[in-house]
Write an enzyme that holds these catalytic residues in place. Structure first.
Site, PDB file in Angstrom:
ATOM      1  N   ARG A 168      34.860 110.866  54.549  1.00 38.72           N
ATOM      2  CA  ARG A 168      35.706 111.779  55.309  1.00 38.72           C
ATOM      3  C   ARG A 168      36.678 112.551  54.420  1.00 38.72           C
ATOM      4  O   ARG A 168      37.141 113.613  54.809  1.00 38.72           O
ATOM      5  CB  ARG A 168      36.465 110.978  56.380  1.00 38.72           C
ATOM      6  N   ARG A 172      37.437 113.552  64.102  1.00 39.73           N
ATOM      7  CA  ARG A 172      36.498 114.671  64.006  1.00 39.73           C
ATOM      8  C   ARG A 172      36.810 115.609  65.158  1.00 39.73           C
ATOM      9  O   ARG A 172      37.174 115.153  66.250  1.00 39.73           O
ATOM     10  CB  ARG A 172      35.050 114.196  64.160  1.00 39.73           C
ATOM     11  N   GLU A 220      26.143  87.294  75.499  1.00 39.36           N
ATOM     12  CA  GLU A 220      24.859  86.720  75.930  1.00 39.36           C
ATOM     13  C   GLU A 220      24.195  85.928  74.805  1.00 39.36           C
ATOM     14  O   GLU A 220      23.548  84.902  75.059  1.00 39.36           O
ATOM     15  CB  GLU A 220      23.971  87.843  76.487  1.00 39.36           C
ATOM     16  N   HIS A 266      21.135  91.374  80.079  1.00 41.19           N
ATOM     17  CA  HIS A 266      21.022  92.573  79.235  1.00 41.19           C
ATOM     18  C   HIS A 266      20.110  92.382  78.031  1.00 41.19           C
ATOM     19  O   HIS A 266      19.279  93.235  77.750  1.00 41.19           O
ATOM     20  CB  HIS A 266      22.407  93.034  78.758  1.00 41.19           C
TER      21      HIS A 266
HETATM   22  N1  URA Z   1      29.651 105.418  61.649  1.00 44.48           N
HETATM   23  C1  URA Z   1      30.837 105.797  62.138  1.00 44.48           C
HETATM   24  O1  URA Z   1      31.332 105.221  63.125  1.00 44.48           O
HETATM   25  N2  URA Z   1      31.479 106.816  61.538  1.00 44.48           N
HETATM   26  C2  URA Z   1      30.973 107.489  60.488  1.00 44.48           C
HETATM   27  O2  URA Z   1      31.604 108.434  60.004  1.00 44.48           O
HETATM   28  C3  URA Z   1      29.716 107.081  59.989  1.00 44.48           C
HETATM   29  C4  URA Z   1      29.070 106.033  60.597  1.00 44.48           C
END
Ligand code: URA
Ligand code: R1P
Length: 280
Positions: free
Chosen positions: A233, A179, A91, A21
């Site tokens: 968030r 989300r 790897e 890979h």
């Molecule tokens: N990366 C993530 O996984 N979540 C976010 O909210 C921002 C960057």
């Protein structure tokens, strides 16, 4: 590109240890490896080195090797999520890498953390979906203390804002990080996830640290992570800032770790500790 590959199926490897890979072979990869998720960040990381040599670019894995303050170093992108991160680590380690620093981005879930700050990950919740293939979930995804301490030292030297704490590594960016999915889709537990993790002091969501830390722990390698906060968030804000500082901190941490490793060797010690440099 992949036509003509003939090898055993258990570990698909060609002459000179060429890995299926990452497309690196023996001699391409150094002991200290920086692991961004985003392939474009590899070039940014290598831009901070004194010497840099392009090695390979295959799928999500882009690799450069070079030197930084006289220390041989490699950067290889993991892509997003546990499966491709585990492949990169497998790897790279097969080619002799033993110290990994994830250079990532994350979404904060604590009030005191600002977009553009860094989070040094001391450990990660294992919701990555990949690490349970390696070891039972009761095994901790803990960062190696030397890598964590080197990242703290690097952030102090560079005078960049940082925090140290636990991340939550998820297997998805949307529903796994509370989300809404398409059309507002959500499971009921999602409504409480951010509040619950906030109460537990968890710093952020991201998608690779738990895989990298767990596999490194199981294999007796060293790993840590430094994450730029690009989303908040609790404030529902997204500001793509701090990546430059995460790159500078990771590069500085490589120099620090290499100096500590030299000191350990010179003083005949297996583990670094703060007073080691005073030992006669
Ligand atoms: N990366 C993530 O996984 N979540 C976010 O909210 C921002 C960057
Ligand atoms: C999601 O946007 C991606 O960004 C974060 C997550 O872990 C995931 O890979 O990290 P990177 O910026 O390192 O990719």
């Amino acid at each position: 590109m992949k036509q003509g590959w003939h090898s055993g199926a258990e570990r698909p490897v060609m002459e000179e240890g060429l890995q299926y890979h990452i497309r690196c072979r023996r001699g391409d990869v150094n002991r200290y490896v920086l692991l961004p998720g985003d392939p474009e960040r590899v070039d940014v990381i290598a831009g901070g080195w004194d010497e840099a040599r392009f090695i390979a670019n295959n799928r999500e894995h882009r690799t450069w090797s070079g030197a930084l303050g006289g220390v041989p170093v490699t950067a290889c992108s993991t892509g997003m999520g546990g499966p491709s991160a585990s492949i990169a680590l497998e790897e790279l380690a097969a080619l002799g890498a033993d110290t990994f620093i994830r250079v990532g981005s994350c979404g904060a879930i604590q009030e005191e953390v600002q977009c553009g700050d860094l989070v040094i990950c001391s450990g990660a919740m294992r919701q990555d979906g990949t690490s349970p293939d390696y070891v039972d979930l009761s095994y901790p995804a803990a960062a190696h203390y030397e890598v964590t301490a080197a990242l703290v030292e690097a952030c102090e030297r560079l005078e960049v804002p940082y925090h140290v704490g636990v991340s939550c590594t998820t297997a998805s960016f949307y529903c796994g990080q509370a989300r809404p999915g398409l059309g507002g889709y959500a499971q009921s537990a999602s409504a409480r996830k951010i509040e619950d993790l906030n109460r537990a002091g968890v710093m952020d969501f991201e998608m690779e640290a738990a895989t990298i830390l767990t596999l490194s722990g199981v294999y007796g390698l060293r790993a840590g992570a430094v994450l730029a906060v690009v989303a908040h968030r609790l404030r529902d804000s997204f500001e793509y800032e701090g990546i430059d500082n995460s790159v500078r901190a990771a590069n500085e941490a490589v120099k620090i770790l290499a100096a500590w490793d030299r000191a350990k060797e010179a003083k005949g010690r297996r583990y670094w500790y703060p007073g080691l440099l005073m030992v006669q």
